[in-house]
Design an enzyme around this catalytic site. Sequence first.
Site, PDB file in Angstrom:
ATOM      1  N   ARG A  53      50.228  34.286  34.506  1.00  0.00           N
ATOM      2  CA  ARG A  53      49.020  33.923  35.731  1.00  0.00           C
ATOM      3  C   ARG A  53      49.861  34.899  36.928  1.00  0.00           C
ATOM      4  O   ARG A  53      50.930  35.321  36.715  1.00  0.00           O
ATOM      5  CB  ARG A  53      48.986  32.656  35.882  1.00  0.00           C
ATOM      6  CG  ARG A  53      50.158  31.639  36.020  1.00  0.00           C
ATOM      7  CD  ARG A  53      50.227  30.674  36.934  1.00  0.00           C
ATOM      8  NE  ARG A  53      50.046  31.090  38.543  1.00  0.00           N
ATOM      9  CZ  ARG A  53      50.981  31.632  39.234  1.00  0.00           C
ATOM     10  NH1 ARG A  53      52.199  31.894  38.743  1.00  0.00           N
ATOM     11  NH2 ARG A  53      50.656  31.993  40.464  1.00  0.00           N
ATOM     12  N   ARG A  90      39.724  36.403  33.117  1.00  0.00           N
ATOM     13  CA  ARG A  90      39.603  35.702  34.161  1.00  0.00           C
ATOM     14  C   ARG A  90      38.865  36.821  35.379  1.00  0.00           C
ATOM     15  O   ARG A  90      39.289  37.967  35.294  1.00  0.00           O
ATOM     16  CB  ARG A  90      40.974  35.674  35.006  1.00  0.00           C
ATOM     17  CG  ARG A  90      41.680  34.346  34.160  1.00  0.00           C
ATOM     18  CD  ARG A  90      42.905  33.811  34.796  1.00  0.00           C
ATOM     19  NE  ARG A  90      42.587  32.932  35.829  1.00  0.00           N
ATOM     20  CZ  ARG A  90      43.593  32.541  36.620  1.00  0.00           C
ATOM     21  NH1 ARG A  90      44.740  32.964  36.544  1.00  0.00           N
ATOM     22  NH2 ARG A  90      43.139  31.605  37.723  1.00  0.00           N
ATOM     23  N   ASP A 237      44.387  37.840  45.242  1.00  0.00           N
ATOM     24  CA  ASP A 237      43.994  38.205  43.976  1.00  0.00           C
ATOM     25  C   ASP A 237      43.058  39.403  44.012  1.00  0.00           C
ATOM     26  O   ASP A 237      42.852  40.122  42.872  1.00  0.00           O
ATOM     27  CB  ASP A 237      43.450  36.777  43.347  1.00  0.00           C
ATOM     28  CG  ASP A 237      44.391  35.949  42.903  1.00  0.00           C
ATOM     29  OD1 ASP A 237      44.925  35.028  43.814  1.00  0.00           O
ATOM     30  OD2 ASP A 237      44.882  35.971  41.764  1.00  0.00           O
ATOM     31  N   ASN A 247      42.210  34.542  47.566  1.00  0.00           N
ATOM     32  CA  ASN A 247      43.424  33.996  46.989  1.00  0.00           C
ATOM     33  C   ASN A 247      43.257  32.524  46.638  1.00  0.00           C
ATOM     34  O   ASN A 247      42.107  31.821  46.646  1.00  0.00           O
ATOM     35  CB  ASN A 247      44.352  33.951  47.977  1.00  0.00           C
ATOM     36  CG  ASN A 247      46.018  33.793  47.501  1.00  0.00           C
ATOM     37  OD1 ASN A 247      46.363  34.156  46.398  1.00  0.00           O
ATOM     38  ND2 ASN A 247      46.785  32.589  48.113  1.00  0.00           N
TER      39      ASN A 247
HETATM   40  O1  MRU Z   1      45.535  30.652  39.119  1.00  0.00           O
HETATM   41  P1  MRU Z   1      46.668  31.604  39.456  1.00  0.00           P
HETATM   42  O2  MRU Z   1      47.965  30.584  39.492  1.00  0.00           O
HETATM   43  O3  MRU Z   1      46.734  32.892  38.668  1.00  0.00           O
HETATM   44  O4  MRU Z   1      46.466  32.176  41.077  1.00  0.00           O
HETATM   45  C1  MRU Z   1      47.474  32.744  41.507  1.00  0.00           C
HETATM   46  C2  MRU Z   1      47.368  33.094  43.097  1.00  0.00           C
HETATM   47  O5  MRU Z   1      46.328  32.627  43.730  1.00  0.00           O
HETATM   48  C3  MRU Z   1      48.397  33.620  43.640  1.00  0.00           C
HETATM   49  O6  MRU Z   1      48.502  33.523  45.149  1.00  0.00           O
HETATM   50  C4  MRU Z   1      47.960  35.482  43.613  1.00  0.00           C
HETATM   51  O7  MRU Z   1      47.672  35.915  42.375  1.00  0.00           O
HETATM   52  C5  MRU Z   1      48.826  36.384  44.339  1.00  0.00           C
HETATM   53  S1  MRU Z   1      50.349  36.311  43.427  1.00  0.00           S
HETATM   54  C6  MRU Z   1      50.891  37.724  43.784  1.00  0.00           C
END
Ligand code: MRU
Length: 345
Positions: A53, A90, A237, A247
């Site tokens: 992730r 995703r 993201d 994010n």
């Molecule tokens: O659902 P996730 O755990 O993949 O979400 C991750 C995030 O929201 C992080 O803050 C984002 O990917 C930035 S990591 C550099």
Amino acid sequence: MAIESVRERIQAVRWDGKQLSILDQTKLPGQEVWIGLTGAKDTADAIERLAVRGAPNIGIAAAYGLAMELSANPSLGALEEGADVLVSSRPTAVNLAWAVERVRTAVMGAGPSTIASAARGEAQKIQASEDAASLALSHHGADVLTDAGARTILTHCNTGALATGGRGSALAVCIELAERHEGVKVIACETRPLLQGARLTAWELQKLGIPFALIVDGAAASILRRGLADAVVVGCDRVAANGDAANKVGTYSHALAAQAASAPFLVAGPTSTIDLATPDGDAIEIEERDAAEVTSYNNTPVAPAGTPALNPAFDVTPASLITALVTERGIASPVTTDAIAALLS
Ligand code: MRU
């Protein structure tokens, strides 16, 4: 701490030249279990269930997943099918589609006998460039925080080496700041519903020996208001062309709280997270995940049976609330369409 020392302690993905292995993040912090992946389908499944992730790391994993698929079946049909299954795993983090597109372009430029090696080579290039971006952006972010005199940094979700190339995005900024100054401390929000902050950021910070405290998400606003954190640094993201940034859900509330407390609010990420094709935050698709993630934890119910729940996995922080967007190419501050275009030019 150099990327090599971080990597000795924390790794999310390993590529041995033929096969990708991932540390199953759903099992952290209790167990460190590595899983070998073989192609597009099982890589997409691992991404969907958050075994791997974080925006940059799902891009890296997807690139290797497609490369493995093409090693098994070096054809344009496998390319298209594999790309589709990966991109649909995703929807919010643009790094996924970006990395798959890079592999597709590399493969299209290759001859029939070199499809697989072209894909593997491109995946490795993506990983190397994300490693380099992490290092560069950590310096830019630490410069901003140093200038602001910030030493206690509030962060959300997990943005360290488990989530990105190198040593992270927002967390890499904190690591760099801790290397530069005495007394740096991280306040990590637990990040409901899946506790990436409690399970993963706390695990990383412990391994790195950086002082930190874990808080429930609801404590962040008052911690900022009371001056117990000097700045907020989060990852991203997808950043739209106008600087609105998606994010992990909960980020927007921290931005509002930071504004109310006059604390700097930084968004850090590699430029692979900027999507100029998305004009603004309203155009970003927000992943809606299973309601069971909210009504239960680890298969134990936390709400009465039959409770309806909403589970948006991300939210969007408007550019106007972001003090600086920190990338490997430098910063955009104020965060405007022009400043972002200039970063990418
Ligand atoms: O659902 P996730 O755990 O993949 O979400 C991750 C995030 O929201 C992080 O803050 C984002 O990917 C930035 S990591 C550099």
